[in-house]
Design a protein around this motif. Structure first.
Motif, mmCIF file in Angstrom:
data_model
loop_
_atom_site.group_PDB
_atom_site.id
_atom_site.type_symbol
_atom_site.label_atom_id
_atom_site.label_comp_id
_atom_site.label_asym_id
_atom_site.label_seq_id
_atom_site.Cartn_x
_atom_site.Cartn_y
_atom_site.Cartn_z
ATOM 1 N N LEU A 174 51.960 19.172 41.470
ATOM 2 C CA LEU A 174 50.913 19.425 42.343
ATOM 3 C C LEU A 174 51.074 20.037 43.682
ATOM 4 O O LEU A 174 52.172 19.893 44.161
ATOM 5 N N PHE A 175 50.204 20.934 43.860
ATOM 6 C CA PHE A 175 50.317 21.773 45.031
ATOM 7 C C PHE A 175 49.262 21.127 46.107
ATOM 8 O O PHE A 175 48.057 21.536 45.891
ATOM 9 N N VAL A 176 49.933 20.900 47.230
ATOM 10 C CA VAL A 176 48.897 20.262 47.983
ATOM 11 C C VAL A 176 49.299 20.954 49.510
ATOM 12 O O VAL A 176 50.598 21.065 49.921
ATOM 13 N N SER A 177 48.105 21.100 50.300
ATOM 14 C CA SER A 177 48.306 21.771 51.594
ATOM 15 C C SER A 177 47.808 20.929 52.594
ATOM 16 O O SER A 177 46.663 20.199 52.265
ATOM 17 N N LEU A 178 48.509 20.818 53.943
ATOM 18 C CA LEU A 178 47.768 20.275 54.838
ATOM 19 C C LEU A 178 47.485 21.032 55.911
ATOM 20 O O LEU A 178 48.011 22.011 56.249
ATOM 21 N N ASP B 215 56.204 18.956 42.627
ATOM 22 C CA ASP B 215 55.115 19.112 43.680
ATOM 23 C C ASP B 215 55.594 19.816 44.804
ATOM 24 O O ASP B 215 56.688 20.097 45.145
ATOM 25 N N VAL B 216 54.663 20.502 45.406
ATOM 26 C CA VAL B 216 54.788 21.447 46.486
ATOM 27 C C VAL B 216 53.883 20.895 47.788
ATOM 28 O O VAL B 216 52.663 20.856 47.579
ATOM 29 N N ILE B 217 54.456 20.611 48.732
ATOM 30 C CA ILE B 217 53.600 20.123 49.949
ATOM 31 C C ILE B 217 53.764 21.045 51.052
ATOM 32 O O ILE B 217 54.947 21.249 51.611
ATOM 33 N N THR B 218 52.798 21.716 51.549
ATOM 34 C CA THR B 218 53.069 22.917 52.334
ATOM 35 C C THR B 218 52.023 22.466 53.734
ATOM 36 O O THR B 218 50.871 21.913 53.746
ATOM 37 N N THR C 106 43.599 20.172 49.036
ATOM 38 C CA THR C 106 43.745 20.455 50.564
ATOM 39 C C THR C 106 43.199 19.286 51.536
ATOM 40 O O THR C 106 42.103 19.028 51.431
ATOM 41 N N LEU C 107 44.157 18.846 52.434
ATOM 42 C CA LEU C 107 43.964 17.637 53.240
ATOM 43 C C LEU C 107 43.832 18.102 54.657
ATOM 44 O O LEU C 107 44.742 19.072 55.220
ATOM 45 N N ILE C 108 42.454 18.297 55.139
ATOM 46 C CA ILE C 108 42.160 18.592 56.609
ATOM 47 C C ILE C 108 42.337 17.643 57.577
ATOM 48 O O ILE C 108 41.432 16.724 57.515
ATOM 49 N N LEU C 109 43.174 17.598 58.588
ATOM 50 C CA LEU C 109 43.362 16.365 59.412
ATOM 51 C C LEU C 109 42.269 17.010 60.728
ATOM 52 O O LEU C 109 42.606 18.062 61.176
#
Length: 209
Positions: A7-11, A94-97, A134-137
């Motif tokens: 799973l590729f997740v960006s913050l 998984d990749v968390i960037t 994509t999780l936008i804080l």
């Protein structure tokens, strides 16, 4: 649904919104569930990209034009993609960037000139991949800016543009969340760190199914 592999997740979010902390916590959450995530960042995440990072995040705010920044960020992102992201996903990890292309869309494409079309065109030609999630804080720019400058990290070139710039960034990220609702989840980053981590984990768990 995520592509075959990890799973590729960006913050994403404005400076000082807590992305790095939440990226680390998400990696810990995934490890506790038997997964093997790669935790990375932009600009950076690979040796060449880290060298470019110093050119972008240090020095005078007016050091580069928006067009030059787009090219530098894209060069760093391509190295990151080739050496870190693609190999990890291919291994099923998984990749968390902490940041990806959305930051360039907002920082250079929307707030430092009307360059979104240029950003999207270069991205399509050179990068050609989006995160699965994509999780936008999202938080008040004044609070985030105070927090970011207090770190005194030496990597505060974008914070030095000041509060009006951070306010434009927040508007840009909110617009992006509305533009890509299937990929982006807006997270209230004014909460305490545990509550934010819970919201992040809920969003990721839903994507993992």
């Amino acid at each position: 649904m995520p592509r075959a592999g990890g799973l590729f997740v960006s913050l994403e979010g404005i400076d000082g919104s807590g992305k790095s902390t939440q990226a680390r916590r998400l990696a810990e959450w995934l490890r506790a569930r038997g997964r093997d995530p790669v935790l990375t960042r932009e600009p950076g995440g690979a040796p060449g990209a880290e060298e470019i990072r110093r050119l972008l995040v240090e020095g005078d705010p007016d050091r580069w034009s928006p067009e030059t920044e787009i090219l530098l960020f894209t060069a760093a992102r391509r190295d990151h993609l080739e050496r870190t992201i693609r190999p990890a996903l291919a291994q099923g990890r998984d990749v968390i960037t902490d940041r990806f292309a959305d930051s360039t869309r907002v920082y250079q494409g929307a707030t430092r000139g009307d360059l979104r079309g240029l950003v999207d065109d270069i991205h399509a030609r050179v990068i050609g991949i989006e995160p699965d999630l994509t999780l936008i804080l999202d938080m008040e720019p004044e609070v985030a800016l105070t927090r970011g400058l207090a770190r005194r990290s030496g990597e505060d070139r974008f914070e030095e543009f000041g509060l009006p710039f951070q306010e434009k960034l927040r508007d840009g990220f909110r617009a992006l969340a509305a533009e890509a609702p299937g990929r982006c989840v807006l997270i209230d980053a004014s909460q305490d760190a545990d509550s934010i981590a819970g919201a992040v984990a809920t969003a990721v768990a839903a994507r993992l199914g």
